[in-house]
Design a protein around this motif. Structure first.
Motif, PDB file in Angstrom:
ATOM      1  N   UNK A 192       0.832  -1.224   0.066  1.00  0.00           N
ATOM      2  CA  UNK A 192       0.073   0.000   0.001  1.00  0.00           C
ATOM      3  C   UNK A 192       0.836   1.129   0.049  1.00  0.00           C
ATOM      4  N   UNK A 193       1.825   1.088   0.785  1.00  0.00           N
ATOM      5  CA  UNK A 193       2.972   2.584   0.753  1.00  0.00           C
ATOM      6  C   UNK A 193       3.439   2.507  -0.446  1.00  0.00           C
ATOM      7  N   UNK A 194       3.975   1.562  -1.161  1.00  0.00           N
ATOM      8  CA  UNK A 194       4.636   1.772  -2.312  1.00  0.00           C
ATOM      9  C   UNK A 194       3.662   2.153  -3.530  1.00  0.00           C
ATOM     10  N   UNK A 195       2.370   1.840  -3.461  1.00  0.00           N
ATOM     11  CA  UNK A 195       1.271   2.313  -4.478  1.00  0.00           C
ATOM     12  C   UNK A 195       1.117   3.751  -4.308  1.00  0.00           C
ATOM     13  N   UNK A 196       1.040   4.089  -3.030  1.00  0.00           N
ATOM     14  CA  UNK A 196       0.803   5.443  -2.667  1.00  0.00           C
ATOM     15  C   UNK A 196       2.062   6.327  -3.077  1.00  0.00           C
ATOM     16  N   UNK A 197       3.307   5.880  -2.783  1.00  0.00           N
ATOM     17  CA  UNK A 197       4.356   6.603  -3.223  1.00  0.00           C
ATOM     18  C   UNK A 197       4.682   6.723  -4.941  1.00  0.00           C
ATOM     19  N   UNK A 198       3.987   5.567  -5.609  1.00  0.00           N
ATOM     20  CA  UNK A 198       4.000   5.763  -6.943  1.00  0.00           C
ATOM     21  C   UNK A 198       2.821   6.656  -7.339  1.00  0.00           C
ATOM     22  N   UNK A 199       2.113   6.589  -6.836  1.00  0.00           N
ATOM     23  CA  UNK A 199       0.830   7.406  -7.215  1.00  0.00           C
ATOM     24  C   UNK A 199       1.252   9.130  -6.798  1.00  0.00           C
TER      25      UNK A 199
END
Length: 164
Positions: A152-159
């Motif tokens: 989830x943190x990785x997706x948020x960072x990518x976003x």
């Protein structure tokens, strides 16, 4: 798929426990299967009429095993449960099955007794095993939560990087 085939090792443990329990003389057949998500390490479930028909077994009991407990490894590459832990978990679940020869009836479950009395005569091995299994389940759930949080943190960072 929700269910999958148990490993040969698990099948052998189930067969060994079944013969020790003596239910095979009454025609009781245990069939281990793995499940991807579970709240319990192992549980026994009496087969419904359709499953009995397909398996051509009258007294069929499924031993539903949490796959991550039996086959899972943690982030360090260690197995969650030892062979002894697996055996004890299977035995605790399978001891909830009995057969009444007078009524010729298969009985599954003993709601008021979580740890079968016959399993822990003069020792606390069953209690230790049940507590240890609960600890392993908590570790598996914690590892899965940490993995979800990391993704989830990785997706948020990518976003966020995409939006900049």
């Amino acid at each position: 798929m929700k269910y999958s085939q148990a490993t040969e090792e698990t099948i052998e443990m189930v067969n060994e426990i079944s013969s020790k329990l003596g239910l095979d003389i009454y025609g009781v057949k245990f069939e281990p299967i793995y499940v991807k998500k579970a709240k319990e390490v192992c549980k026994v479930v009496k087969a419904n009429d359709f499953a009995k028909y397909k398996a051509k077994e009258e007294d069929l009991v499924f031993v539903v095993c949490y796959e991550d407990f039996f086959e899972g490894i943690d982030s360090l590459g260690h197995a969650y449960a030892s062979e002894d832990d697996k055996f004890k978990a299977l035995r605790l679940a399978m001891e909830q099955v009995s057969f009444d020869p007078e009524k010729e009836k298969l009985i599954v479950g003993c709601n008021s007794v979580l740890i079968p009395v016959g399993y822990c005569i003069n020792n606390d091995e069953a209690v230790k095993s049940a507590l240890y299994n609960a600890t392993i389940m908590a570790k598996i759930q914690q590892d899965k939560k940490e993995e979800e949080d990391r993704k989830k943190a990785l997706r948020t960072k990518k976003k966020q990087n995409k939006n900049q």
